[in-house]
Design a protein around this motif. Structure first.
Motif, PDB file in Angstrom:
ATOM      1  N   GLY A  21      25.389 -11.660-103.782  1.00 19.91           N
ATOM      2  CA  GLY A  21      26.434 -11.669-104.801  1.00 19.91           C
ATOM      3  C   GLY A  21      27.715 -12.335-104.343  1.00 19.91           C
ATOM      4  O   GLY A  21      28.674 -12.442-105.116  1.00 19.91           O
ATOM      5  N   GLU A  22      27.755 -12.777-103.091  1.00 19.27           N
ATOM      6  CA  GLU A  22      28.953 -13.476-102.610  1.00 19.27           C
ATOM      7  C   GLU A  22      29.206 -14.729-103.445  1.00 19.27           C
ATOM      8  O   GLU A  22      30.342 -15.066-103.738  1.00 19.27           O
ATOM      9  CB  GLU A  22      28.793 -13.841-101.134  1.00 19.27           C
ATOM     10  N   TYR A  23      28.118 -15.421-103.809  1.00 19.92           N
ATOM     11  CA  TYR A  23      28.181 -16.533-104.755  1.00 19.92           C
ATOM     12  C   TYR A  23      27.479 -16.049-106.018  1.00 19.92           C
ATOM     13  O   TYR A  23      26.263 -16.069-106.111  1.00 19.92           O
ATOM     14  CB  TYR A  23      27.466 -17.783-104.231  1.00 19.92           C
ATOM     15  N   GLY A  24      28.248 -15.572-106.984  1.00 22.53           N
ATOM     16  CA  GLY A  24      27.675 -15.048-108.215  1.00 22.53           C
ATOM     17  C   GLY A  24      27.260 -16.142-109.182  1.00 22.53           C
ATOM     18  O   GLY A  24      27.545 -17.326-108.986  1.00 22.53           O
ATOM     19  N   SER A  25      26.604 -15.734-110.233  1.00 22.36           N
ATOM     20  CA  SER A  25      26.155 -16.661-111.263  1.00 22.36           C
ATOM     21  C   SER A  25      27.338 -17.449-111.818  1.00 22.36           C
ATOM     22  O   SER A  25      28.372 -16.883-112.174  1.00 22.36           O
ATOM     23  CB  SER A  25      25.478 -15.870-112.388  1.00 22.36           C
TER      24      SER A  25
END
Length: 77
Positions: A21-25
């Motif tokens: 989730g560090e780079y989310g959608s």
């Protein structure tokens, strides 16, 4: 133990960041220059890693705008 190529290492790191989730959608990834500096490699392994992730459907590139995380998240083991 076989050595993992830079492009595989970078692709896996980005997969892990998407999974966590560090780079989310919809998130924009750092620029090619920033990632090259971060991973200590030239631009080519970063480009190759992004192409791998694009083929997997995890990211999509937009000419002149950057690379973004798609809505798809990788399966976690």
């Amino acid at each position: 133990m076989p050595r993992i190529s830079d492009r595989q290492r970078i692709a896996q790191d980005i997969r892990d960041k998407i999974a966590s989730g560090e780079y989310g959608s919809g998130a924009k990834l750092p620029s090619l220059r920033e990632m090259s500096a971060h991973y200590g490699v030239s631009a080519e392994p970063v480009r190759s890693a992004l192409l791998i992730l694009q083929a997997e459907g995890l990211v999509e590139g937009h000419q002149g705008k950057g690379v973004y995380v798609t809505g798809t998240r990788p399966a976690t083991d």
